[in-house]
Write a protein that holds these residues in place. Sequence first.
Motif, PDB file in Angstrom:
ATOM      1  N   ALA A   1      32.805  79.001  79.686  1.00  0.00           N
ATOM      2  CA  ALA A   1      33.416  79.205  81.327  1.00  0.00           C
ATOM      3  C   ALA A   1      33.208  77.354  80.790  1.00  0.00           C
ATOM      4  CB  ALA A   1      32.534  79.230  82.042  1.00  0.00           C
ATOM      5  N   ASP A   2      34.461  77.076  81.688  1.00  0.00           N
ATOM      6  CA  ASP A   2      34.255  75.526  81.836  1.00  0.00           C
ATOM      7  C   ASP A   2      34.720  75.466  83.665  1.00  0.00           C
ATOM      8  OD1 ASP A   2      37.017  75.867  82.030  1.00  0.00           O
ATOM      9  OD2 ASP A   2      37.481  75.002  80.767  1.00  0.00           O
ATOM     10  N   GLU A   3      34.739  74.381  84.841  1.00  0.00           N
ATOM     11  CA  GLU A   3      35.258  74.370  85.859  1.00  0.00           C
ATOM     12  C   GLU A   3      35.895  75.392  86.557  1.00  0.00           C
ATOM     13  OE1 GLU A   3      35.857  70.181  86.777  1.00  0.00           O
ATOM     14  OE2 GLU A   3      33.244  69.755  86.327  1.00  0.00           O
ATOM     15  N   ASN A   4      37.159  75.896  85.412  1.00  0.00           N
ATOM     16  CA  ASN A   4      38.589  76.240  85.642  1.00  0.00           C
ATOM     17  C   ASN A   4      38.339  77.714  85.554  1.00  0.00           C
ATOM     18  OD1 ASN A   4      39.204  74.466  87.123  1.00  0.00           O
ATOM     19  ND2 ASN A   4      39.502  72.948  85.704  1.00  0.00           N
ATOM     20  N   LYS A   5      37.820  77.880  84.364  1.00  0.00           N
ATOM     21  CA  LYS A   5      37.842  79.467  83.614  1.00  0.00           C
ATOM     22  C   LYS A   5      37.500  80.542  83.265  1.00  0.00           C
ATOM     23  CE  LYS A   5      40.387  79.329  79.395  1.00  0.00           C
ATOM     24  NZ  LYS A   5      41.332  80.016  78.771  1.00  0.00           N
ATOM     25  N   ILE A   6      36.637  81.259  83.347  1.00  0.00           N
ATOM     26  CA  ILE A   6      35.736  82.112  82.425  1.00  0.00           C
ATOM     27  C   ILE A   6      36.494  82.881  81.500  1.00  0.00           C
ATOM     28  CG2 ILE A   6      34.355  83.880  83.017  1.00  0.00           C
ATOM     29  CD1 ILE A   6      33.825  83.111  85.749  1.00  0.00           C
ATOM     30  N   SER A   7      35.691  83.209  80.465  1.00  0.00           N
ATOM     31  CA  SER A   7      36.069  83.478  79.180  1.00  0.00           C
ATOM     32  C   SER A   7      34.673  84.688  78.734  1.00  0.00           C
ATOM     33  CB  SER A   7      36.782  83.455  78.010  1.00  0.00           C
ATOM     34  OG  SER A   7      38.305  82.692  78.478  1.00  0.00           O
ATOM     35  N   TYR A   8      35.343  86.284  78.545  1.00  0.00           N
ATOM     36  CA  TYR A   8      34.125  86.920  77.995  1.00  0.00           C
ATOM     37  C   TYR A   8      34.775  87.754  77.116  1.00  0.00           C
ATOM     38  CZ  TYR A   8      31.338  86.895  81.877  1.00  0.00           C
ATOM     39  OH  TYR A   8      30.216  86.766  83.254  1.00  0.00           O
ATOM     40  N   GLN A   9      33.973  88.260  75.757  1.00  0.00           N
ATOM     41  CA  GLN A   9      34.082  89.091  74.588  1.00  0.00           C
ATOM     42  C   GLN A   9      33.410  90.060  74.305  1.00  0.00           C
ATOM     43  OE1 GLN A   9      36.199  87.388  71.272  1.00  0.00           O
ATOM     44  NE2 GLN A   9      35.231  88.298  70.315  1.00  0.00           N
ATOM     45  N   LEU A  10      34.110  90.876  74.168  1.00  0.00           N
ATOM     46  CA  LEU A  10      33.507  92.004  73.782  1.00  0.00           C
ATOM     47  C   LEU A  10      33.855  93.020  72.526  1.00  0.00           C
ATOM     48  CD1 LEU A  10      33.529  94.560  77.458  1.00  0.00           C
ATOM     49  CD2 LEU A  10      31.963  92.513  76.917  1.00  0.00           C
TER      50      LEU A  10
END
Length: 365
Positions: A115-124
């Motif tokens: 994550a950064d200040e603007n975006k979240i990413s997840y990987q399963l």
Amino acid sequence: MQILSNYTKDVRSPKFKPGAYEWWYFDGIDSTGTYSFVIIFYEGNPFSTRYIQRLKNWNRSDDVYPEEHPAVSISIYKDQKTIYYSFTEFEKEDCEFDSDHPSLKVGRHRMHSVADENKISYQLTLNEQLPSGDEIRGSITYESPRPSDALLEEAQSFDEVGHLWNLVQPRADVAVDLLISARAESTRQIVFEGRGYHDHNMGNEPMRNEFNEWYWGRFHFEMGTLVYYVMDRKNEKQHQAWLLSPDNAELIATYPTVELQDEGWNPFGLRTARKLMLSNEKAHITIQQARVLDSGPFYQRFSSDSFINIPDKDIMQVAEGISEYIRPDRIYWRTFWPLVNMRIRYSNESPHWVQRSKRLYRWTW
């Protein structure tokens, strides 16, 4: 119930009491409505008959730790029919839960985020083979704008009792790349893009101590994402519904009036409403829990349709989503345990004889 939307809180939490539980929930529906899925990682599996039996026999001289009952459940659907299902409880030594970063490992399954200040990413990352011969391998990714930590006004600090619900990603773009195969069958590749949802729940006492029943659901409209719950708590009725902006940045509206309609029974004697009506002064929302995805003695999952009507703005929109219902006290009814044990596999024990049979195991889906 304490509610917030905070990525930094999507980490393993301390658990103070026997009966505590924690889960990380992910779902998604492809853009055509053909495929959908629900994946849940647990520490302190609240559906584990082993955990419940240990709690029943617990006394102050014993140790009953939630971390000794980690698990993962995987449900993949095509055209509202299950094409893959597993629910496995693992040994503590085979699992890792991070208290500083949203990351975990349960068996050979993994969840990791950046994550950064603007975006979240997840990987399963999913990887398992069942005694029936069914197998799943592949990955699912989530990307979304990062919600404001103050998105929901009901955000509160968490204490040692009660249930916490963290809406980490109310709305996310999802990319799925999975291989599903079974003994003597061809491999099925599932590749699609769609919209998804991720939340995080925990409690430091058994769920039945906090509430009698709980309806929950989410729908991605063009104008925003609807998330609602209806909870019959021990000392009060509690419900709320929010319409959140597509970028997870703004609370557009709340719907304080909730009505349950068209109640009926499933074959296990579980009574649920098939229609929910939400409203405020300007809008009405109808939720039809039309298609049953999963049905058991204490839990139901639906593929549902939702209709939002805002007459003043001449808005009428329809969305398909996932909704659920649970009666946690019925988890403790030993009458149902033989059925539960057909579905939950314990990794350090010989599988149930039903789980060894492709035909019989799929009947439990």
